[in-house]
Design a protein around this motif. Structure first.
Motif, PDB file in Angstrom:
ATOM      1  N   ALA A   5       0.837  -1.207   0.000  1.00  0.00           N
ATOM      2  CA  ALA A   5       0.000   0.000   0.000  1.00  0.00           C
ATOM      3  C   ALA A   5       0.872   1.257   0.000  1.00  0.00           C
ATOM      4  CB  ALA A   5      -0.935   0.005   1.209  1.00  0.00           C
ATOM      5  N   ASP A  61       2.391   1.467  -3.591  1.00  0.00           N
ATOM      6  CA  ASP A  61       1.362   1.860  -4.559  1.00  0.00           C
ATOM      7  C   ASP A  61       0.975   3.326  -4.394  1.00  0.00           C
ATOM      8  OD1 ASP A  61       1.378  -0.734  -5.535  1.00  0.00           O
ATOM      9  OD2 ASP A  61      -0.471  -1.327  -4.493  1.00  0.00           O
ATOM     10  N   THR A  62       0.835   3.760  -3.161  1.00  0.00           N
ATOM     11  CA  THR A  62       0.479   5.156  -2.891  1.00  0.00           C
ATOM     12  C   THR A  62       1.611   6.082  -3.303  1.00  0.00           C
ATOM     13  OG1 THR A  62      -0.960   4.471  -1.077  1.00  0.00           O
ATOM     14  CG2 THR A  62      -0.253   6.783  -1.100  1.00  0.00           C
ATOM     15  N   TYR A  63       2.837   5.682  -3.013  1.00  0.00           N
ATOM     16  CA  TYR A  63       3.998   6.481  -3.407  1.00  0.00           C
ATOM     17  C   TYR A  63       4.013   6.673  -4.927  1.00  0.00           C
ATOM     18  CZ  TYR A  63       8.784   7.634  -4.633  1.00  0.00           C
ATOM     19  OH  TYR A  63       9.892   8.223  -5.188  1.00  0.00           O
ATOM     20  N   ASP A 107       1.567   6.406  -7.048  1.00  0.00           N
ATOM     21  CA  ASP A 107       0.424   7.228  -7.438  1.00  0.00           C
ATOM     22  C   ASP A 107       0.682   8.711  -7.150  1.00  0.00           C
ATOM     23  OD1 ASP A 107      -2.274   7.339  -8.526  1.00  0.00           O
ATOM     24  OD2 ASP A 107      -2.879   7.926  -6.485  1.00  0.00           O
ATOM     25  N   LEU A 154       1.702  10.864   2.574  1.00  0.00           N
ATOM     26  CA  LEU A 154       1.705   9.520   2.024  1.00  0.00           C
ATOM     27  C   LEU A 154       0.900   8.573   2.915  1.00  0.00           C
ATOM     28  CD1 LEU A 154       4.329   7.669   0.122  1.00  0.00           C
ATOM     29  CD2 LEU A 154       3.387   6.524   2.099  1.00  0.00           C
ATOM     30  N   ASN A 189      -2.828   9.191   2.563  1.00  0.00           N
ATOM     31  CA  ASN A 189      -3.349   8.646   1.307  1.00  0.00           C
ATOM     32  C   ASN A 189      -3.364   7.119   1.289  1.00  0.00           C
ATOM     33  OD1 ASN A 189      -3.888  11.136   0.138  1.00  0.00           O
ATOM     34  ND2 ASN A 189      -1.846  11.293  -0.739  1.00  0.00           N
ATOM     35  N   ALA A 190      -2.438   6.490   2.000  1.00  0.00           N
ATOM     36  CA  ALA A 190      -2.366   5.029   2.050  1.00  0.00           C
ATOM     37  C   ALA A 190      -3.236   4.438   3.167  1.00  0.00           C
ATOM     38  CB  ALA A 190      -0.921   4.590   2.235  1.00  0.00           C
TER      39      ALA A 190
END
Length: 169
Positions: free
Chosen positions: A9, A12-14, A16, A31, A34-35
């Protein structure tokens, strides 16, 4: 306790967030928000945003390196090697443009050069002390990367043929 889903997660968030946010403006707090994870979870895996950045970049470099099927052919068959490098860049094109943008742009060719040099000379140790082979290999790695990045409007086979011809001279 480490949770692979939390680590994924974060990654993936990084990725994005990097699509719109330069690494210098990214924070652990944003971060994590958002995650949907706690900051403490982030720090289980990474020291800071730059450590995350380096580790994610290293994952991509490893994937690119592993996707090159015949690194041992780099010097003797520059056309095959160049084509494999190009195809690898194409396969990871979106991630390359996302992760290696802005201040990180020169990180990819440096990391690819280091990774492929280690691999190539482990497979072809007879070239280890040959300065001409080192120079040619560096030229192929850096040249192919910048030719790839700067000539996206041209047919990739054409760019590959030009680079191959240059390295055969």
């Amino acid at each position: 306790m480490k949770n692979p889903k939390s680590k994924q997660a974060i990654i993936d968030t990084y990725i994005d967030m990097r699509k719109t946010t330069p690494i210098e403006k990214m924070t652990v707090v944003s971060l994590c928000k958002n995650a949907n994870i706690n900051k403490s979870t982030f720090y289980v895996y990474y020291q800071d945003i730059f450590d995350l950045c380096e580790q994610v970049e290293d994952i991509i470099v490893e994937k690119i390196t592993k996707s090159i099927r015949h690194p041992e052919l780099a010097i003797d068959h520059t056309d095959i090697f160049t084509e494999e490098v190009f195809k690898s860049y194409q396969e990871y094109n979106e991630l390359i443009h996302t992760l290696f943008s802005g201040s990180r742009r020169s990180a990819l060719p440096d990391k690819i050069h280091q990774s492929l040099t280690e691999l190539f000379f482990s497979l072809r140790p007879e070239y280890q002390n040959n300065p001409e082979k080192h120079i040619m290999f560096s030229y192929m790695i850096y040249g192919s990367y910048y030719a790839y990045m700067e000539n996206a409007d041209y047919n990739s086979q054409y760019v590959i043929s030009v680079i191959s011809a240059l390295t055969k001279i």
